[in-house]
Design an enzyme around this catalytic site. Structure first.
Site, PDB file in Angstrom:
ATOM      1  N   HIS A 164      -5.791   1.887  -3.775  1.00  0.00           N
ATOM      2  CA  HIS A 164      -4.678   1.026  -3.295  1.00  0.00           C
ATOM      3  C   HIS A 164      -4.757   0.289  -3.278  1.00  0.00           C
ATOM      4  O   HIS A 164      -5.021  -0.837  -3.729  1.00  0.00           O
ATOM      5  CB  HIS A 164      -5.467   0.694  -1.588  1.00  0.00           C
ATOM      6  CG  HIS A 164      -6.727  -0.050  -0.922  1.00  0.00           C
ATOM      7  ND1 HIS A 164      -7.276  -0.022  -0.293  1.00  0.00           N
ATOM      8  CD2 HIS A 164      -8.003   0.084  -2.078  1.00  0.00           C
ATOM      9  CE1 HIS A 164      -7.794  -1.521  -0.434  1.00  0.00           C
ATOM     10  NE2 HIS A 164      -8.806  -0.737  -1.326  1.00  0.00           N
TER      11      HIS A 164
ATOM     12  N   HIS B  79      -2.356   0.923   6.862  1.00  0.00           N
ATOM     13  CA  HIS B  79      -3.271   1.008   5.657  1.00  0.00           C
ATOM     14  C   HIS B  79      -2.890   2.649   5.308  1.00  0.00           C
ATOM     15  O   HIS B  79      -3.436   2.932   5.562  1.00  0.00           O
ATOM     16  CB  HIS B  79      -4.279   0.143   5.191  1.00  0.00           C
ATOM     17  CG  HIS B  79      -4.524  -0.213   3.940  1.00  0.00           C
ATOM     18  ND1 HIS B  79      -3.971  -0.582   3.087  1.00  0.00           N
ATOM     19  CD2 HIS B  79      -5.245   0.280   3.128  1.00  0.00           C
ATOM     20  CE1 HIS B  79      -3.912  -1.634   1.745  1.00  0.00           C
ATOM     21  NE2 HIS B  79      -5.359  -0.468   2.762  1.00  0.00           N
TER      22      HIS B  79
ATOM     23  N   CYS C  38       0.819  -1.331  -0.201  1.00  0.00           N
ATOM     24  CA  CYS C  38      -0.184  -0.018  -0.292  1.00  0.00           C
ATOM     25  C   CYS C  38       0.648   1.291   0.350  1.00  0.00           C
ATOM     26  O   CYS C  38       0.130   1.818  -0.615  1.00  0.00           O
ATOM     27  CB  CYS C  38      -0.800   0.287   0.977  1.00  0.00           C
ATOM     28  SG  CYS C  38       0.196   0.096   2.883  1.00  0.00           S
TER      29      CYS C  38
END
Length: 207
Positions: free
Chosen positions: A179, A167, A114
């Site tokens: 993402h 994240h 990510c």
């Protein structure tokens, strides 16, 4: 006799009034032509919906047909309602990364995690080098309210108040963000999905 004198006076007065109140016939080349739908002009609008006072501003503020097709394509491709003023390079670059597999610790189109995805996008599009981890990346941004987030801003997630950020993604539009997910690689998801809604932490804007 007196009657003729009176009538003559009225005639002279009428003649004098006609001199001062003479009505000129409309000239075909005059700016005072009668209004018709054919010669009516539309009031130009700026992109924000307000009237413009200068008709020449319309050309500068109007999208070209090619621009319109560009934004319509990405609106459909990303399933979002774009406002037709988003950064074109951002949209194109994100699209090129869609489908890239997830790979921890990597940041290329062969595989990316990510934070690797986000840092790559920001470097390619804006020439900005962000911190490599999502946790440290949060220090690079100015925190903003969720209802103020706009295209290109970052969204961060953590599993609980006592857990660190784990994240990060890039906000697109209509509650959707792009993402690199462990279970699907680079993809578009919604903040309204139960998992992301539950773990959403904050949004940030790179200065």
């Amino acid at each position: 006799m007196m009657k003729n004198i009176i009538l003559s006076c009225f005639a002279i007065v009428a003649l004098g009034l006609s001199y001062f109140y003479e009505v000129k016939p409309a000239d075909a080349n005059s700016e005072t032509q009668n209004f018709t739908f054919e010669n009516a002009s539309l009031i130009p609008f700026s992109p924000d919906g307000n009237h413009t006072t200068n008709p020449f501003e319309k050309a500068a503020n109007t999208l070209t047909y090619k621009d319109s097709l560009f934004y319509k394509y990405y609106s459909q491709n990303f399933a979002v309602n774009l406002e037709f003023n988003e950064d074109k390079e951002l949209l194109e670059t994100v699209n090129e990364w869609i489908g890239t597999p997830y790979r921890s610790g990597s940041a290329s189109k062969r595989g990316t995690d990510c934070s690797g995805f986000v840092t790559s996008i920001y470097r390619e599009v804006y020439g900005i080098n962000l911190s490599r981890s999502s946790r440290s990346m949060f220090q690079d941004v100015k925190r903003i309210k969720k209802d103020s987030v706009r295209t290109g801003d970052l969204v961060f997630f953590r599993r609980s108040p006592k857990q660190p950020i784990y994240h990060v993604g890039i906000y697109l539009k209509n509650g959707k963000f792009v993402h690199s997910a462990t279970n699907g690689g680079v993809m578009i998801s919604s903040l309204k999905q139960a998992y992301y809604q539950r773990n959403y932490y904050a949004a940030g804007r790179v200065n």
